[in-house]
Design a protein around this motif. Sequence first.
Motif, PDB file in Angstrom:
ATOM      1  N   SER A 264       0.856  -1.189   0.000  1.00  0.00           N
ATOM      2  CA  SER A 264       0.000   0.000   0.000  1.00  0.00           C
ATOM      3  C   SER A 264       0.889   1.234   0.000  1.00  0.00           C
ATOM      4  CB  SER A 264      -0.910  -0.002   1.235  1.00  0.00           C
ATOM      5  OG  SER A 264      -1.723   1.142   1.259  1.00  0.00           O
ATOM      6  N   VAL A 265       0.721   2.081  -1.006  1.00  0.00           N
ATOM      7  CA  VAL A 265       1.576   3.263  -1.168  1.00  0.00           C
ATOM      8  C   VAL A 265       0.704   4.502  -1.326  1.00  0.00           C
ATOM      9  CG1 VAL A 265       3.503   4.291  -2.422  1.00  0.00           C
ATOM     10  CG2 VAL A 265       3.224   1.807  -2.411  1.00  0.00           C
ATOM     11  N   ARG A 266       1.016   5.531  -0.561  1.00  0.00           N
ATOM     12  CA  ARG A 266       0.348   6.822  -0.685  1.00  0.00           C
ATOM     13  C   ARG A 266       1.124   7.681  -1.677  1.00  0.00           C
ATOM     14  NH1 ARG A 266      -4.353   9.048  -0.404  1.00  0.00           N
ATOM     15  NH2 ARG A 266      -4.724   7.876   1.547  1.00  0.00           N
ATOM     16  N   LEU A 267       0.514   7.976  -2.831  1.00  0.00           N
ATOM     17  CA  LEU A 267       1.116   8.862  -3.829  1.00  0.00           C
ATOM     18  C   LEU A 267       0.688  10.291  -3.553  1.00  0.00           C
ATOM     19  CD1 LEU A 267       0.432   6.847  -7.134  1.00  0.00           C
ATOM     20  CD2 LEU A 267       2.323   6.585  -5.513  1.00  0.00           C
ATOM     21  N   ILE A 268       1.642  11.226  -3.608  1.00  0.00           N
ATOM     22  CA  ILE A 268       1.331  12.635  -3.344  1.00  0.00           C
ATOM     23  C   ILE A 268       1.991  13.517  -4.392  1.00  0.00           C
ATOM     24  CG2 ILE A 268       1.426  14.531  -1.683  1.00  0.00           C
ATOM     25  CD1 ILE A 268       1.723  12.480   0.540  1.00  0.00           C
ATOM     26  N   SER A 269       1.200  14.351  -5.023  1.00  0.00           N
ATOM     27  CA  SER A 269       1.689  15.386  -5.934  1.00  0.00           C
ATOM     28  C   SER A 269       1.660  16.719  -5.181  1.00  0.00           C
ATOM     29  CB  SER A 269       0.800  15.442  -7.185  1.00  0.00           C
ATOM     30  OG  SER A 269       1.094  16.569  -7.959  1.00  0.00           O
ATOM     31  N   ILE A 270       2.849  17.279  -4.936  1.00  0.00           N
ATOM     32  CA  ILE A 270       2.955  18.519  -4.152  1.00  0.00           C
ATOM     33  C   ILE A 270       2.973  19.712  -5.104  1.00  0.00           C
ATOM     34  CG2 ILE A 270       4.251  19.711  -2.345  1.00  0.00           C
ATOM     35  CD1 ILE A 270       5.743  17.064  -1.849  1.00  0.00           C
ATOM     36  N   PRO A 271       2.036  20.658  -4.959  1.00  0.00           N
ATOM     37  CA  PRO A 271       2.009  21.811  -5.871  1.00  0.00           C
ATOM     38  C   PRO A 271       3.082  22.835  -5.534  1.00  0.00           C
ATOM     39  CG  PRO A 271       0.276  22.031  -4.239  1.00  0.00           C
ATOM     40  CD  PRO A 271       0.942  20.705  -3.978  1.00  0.00           C
ATOM     41  N   ARG A 272       3.357  23.698  -6.489  1.00  0.00           N
ATOM     42  CA  ARG A 272       4.311  24.800  -6.260  1.00  0.00           C
ATOM     43  C   ARG A 272       3.680  25.806  -5.296  1.00  0.00           C
ATOM     44  NH1 ARG A 272       5.663  23.386 -11.744  1.00  0.00           N
ATOM     45  NH2 ARG A 272       3.796  24.405 -12.537  1.00  0.00           N
ATOM     46  N   PHE A 273       4.348  26.021  -4.165  1.00  0.00           N
ATOM     47  CA  PHE A 273       3.770  26.852  -3.110  1.00  0.00           C
ATOM     48  C   PHE A 273       3.648  28.310  -3.536  1.00  0.00           C
ATOM     49  CE2 PHE A 273       3.906  29.369   0.821  1.00  0.00           C
ATOM     50  CZ  PHE A 273       2.913  28.748   1.560  1.00  0.00           C
ATOM     51  N   CYS A 274       4.616  28.815  -4.283  1.00  0.00           N
ATOM     52  CA  CYS A 274       4.596  30.242  -4.658  1.00  0.00           C
ATOM     53  C   CYS A 274       3.407  30.565  -5.558  1.00  0.00           C
ATOM     54  CB  CYS A 274       5.901  30.642  -5.337  1.00  0.00           C
ATOM     55  SG  CYS A 274       6.126  29.933  -6.986  1.00  0.00           S
ATOM     56  N   GLU A 275       2.881  29.571  -6.284  1.00  0.00           N
ATOM     57  CA  GLU A 275       1.759  29.799  -7.189  1.00  0.00           C
ATOM     58  C   GLU A 275       0.416  29.447  -6.562  1.00  0.00           C
ATOM     59  OE1 GLU A 275       2.539  27.589 -10.713  1.00  0.00           O
ATOM     60  OE2 GLU A 275       4.413  28.647 -11.172  1.00  0.00           O
ATOM     61  N   THR A 276       0.409  28.464  -5.662  1.00  0.00           N
ATOM     62  CA  THR A 276      -0.860  27.969  -5.124  1.00  0.00           C
ATOM     63  C   THR A 276      -1.072  28.277  -3.645  1.00  0.00           C
ATOM     64  OG1 THR A 276       0.114  25.816  -4.555  1.00  0.00           O
ATOM     65  CG2 THR A 276      -0.795  26.063  -6.778  1.00  0.00           C
ATOM     66  N   GLY A 277       0.013  28.498  -2.899  1.00  0.00           N
ATOM     67  CA  GLY A 277      -0.103  28.681  -1.452  1.00  0.00           C
ATOM     68  C   GLY A 277      -0.511  27.412  -0.733  1.00  0.00           C
ATOM     69  N   VAL A 278      -0.245  26.247  -1.357  1.00  0.00           N
ATOM     70  CA  VAL A 278      -0.688  24.966  -0.809  1.00  0.00           C
ATOM     71  C   VAL A 278       0.503  24.126  -0.366  1.00  0.00           C
ATOM     72  CG1 VAL A 278      -1.844  22.774  -1.335  1.00  0.00           C
ATOM     73  CG2 VAL A 278      -2.807  24.920  -2.173  1.00  0.00           C
ATOM     74  N   ALA A 279       0.451  23.645   0.866  1.00  0.00           N
ATOM     75  CA  ALA A 279       1.356  22.618   1.382  1.00  0.00           C
ATOM     76  C   ALA A 279       0.521  21.379   1.672  1.00  0.00           C
ATOM     77  CB  ALA A 279       2.073  23.115   2.636  1.00  0.00           C
ATOM     78  N   VAL A 280       1.183  20.249   1.910  1.00  0.00           N
ATOM     79  CA  VAL A 280       0.476  18.987   2.137  1.00  0.00           C
ATOM     80  C   VAL A 280       0.770  18.486   3.546  1.00  0.00           C
ATOM     81  CG1 VAL A 280       0.137  16.621   1.355  1.00  0.00           C
ATOM     82  CG2 VAL A 280       0.618  18.415  -0.315  1.00  0.00           C
ATOM     83  N   LEU A 281      -0.294  18.103   4.253  1.00  0.00           N
ATOM     84  CA  LEU A 281      -0.180  17.583   5.614  1.00  0.00           C
ATOM     85  C   LEU A 281      -0.528  16.092   5.596  1.00  0.00           C
ATOM     86  CD1 LEU A 281       0.376  18.612   8.566  1.00  0.00           C
ATOM     87  CD2 LEU A 281      -2.102  18.707   8.837  1.00  0.00           C
TER      88      LEU A 281
END
Length: 439
Positions: free
Chosen positions: A403-420
């Motif tokens: 079982s693997v959790r895949l995560i695509s992390i967006p560019r923070f400077c463009e989206t303001g999104v981090a992943v928790l």
Amino acid sequence: MEVESPEQLQRKQTTYLSFGENFEIQKEVYRGQQYSQIYFARLHWMRALLYSLVPNWKSHLPVCTILGLEEGTECIIVGTLYKHMKLKPCILDEYSKERSVAPLVKPHNFMNQDDYLVLEDESGRVKLGGTVLSPSVYVTGVVVALHGKETSAGVFFVEDVLEAGLPPQIERPLKSREDKYVVLVSGLSIGSSSSNPLQFQLLVDHITGHLGDEEEQGLVAEIVHLVIAGNSVEISRGILSGQNLASKDQSRLSEPFKELDIQLTQIAASLPLDIMPGSSDPANFSLPQQPLNRCLFPGSATFNTFRSCTNPHCFELDNIRFLGTSGQNIDDLTKYSEAKDKLDFLERTLRWRHLAPTAPNTLGCYPFTDRDPFLIDSCPDVYFVGNQEKYGTRLVKGSEGQSVRLISIPRFCETGVAVLLNMRNLECHALTFGTQFSS
């Protein structure tokens, strides 16, 4: 009148184990060697693996080399795929007198309906036919086993394909776990025109516990680690012209690093962090990228919680294995293959058991002579990739219970999104930070 002092919150702790030595270039010496040796090392390792899977797949069929193919005889061949691409850029075309005849290429993808696949081993190569193996899915550098037969035209007609599949995974005990969170962020791009210093400061204040009420701070105390997956700074190309820099340009060159170090010092004083290099950072261009020099971080590097890491990066937190890149491997796959979703590319690299199959063909990498460091021999629990257009996540299951959790992390400077990410159950969600000013 006595004033009650607020309750002191203690941040949770984890055990950390790094596997970065696999991606470190230490004793290797460049003596003008070519890239054939890394392909040989890849084929040797993957062929032994695929040979062990063949008896459970097609035990009644013989396995032969490409040179040993006989017309009309069904068999299994194992080799490295090469994709012939009509629109793939060629350095020789820049010096051709007939450049104007070449078709116009879409900048984001070099796929064409006339593309076809070839399989190679040490004995030879053969063109592949049939509809089972789609050229739009596969790229140069993937090692597979193929079931089929050679036709009178000298083409190997493919009837079935065997990929390596997800690697074996170490079983993790789930019962004793508690809520512990890891924050994943990428594409800070400090120094670029799109960077918002206040937005990044909000992220820093949040994870260090300087925002929110007691309940919010109680949740923040469960954040145990931060990973910065590349492209932390961006330097103007105009400054890097190869000429001697004036004093004002030297200041412009160092300013993004000073600003980044100030922010990372605040974080390192509160919790452990890993910083990976990316395509826009001052590190070597080819993969695996070596750790950013600690002299760039005079403030944060004084903390033992600060770690400058390689790209790709592999580590464990409380026996949860993380594997990730700053995005170059997936970005290159988008140029030479197609998928409905970026997460499909992540899943393919896992099933091919190779982080960067297009290296060294179209993705720069170091010319290793005796090994291929991008082979995946142990299945991670979390596989992340940084600097993508948007946030995405998926849980992938393997045939042996992986079982693997895949995560695509967006560019923070463009989206303001981090992943928790919650390490207890590997569930994750987006942390969004925004700054809006009303006129």
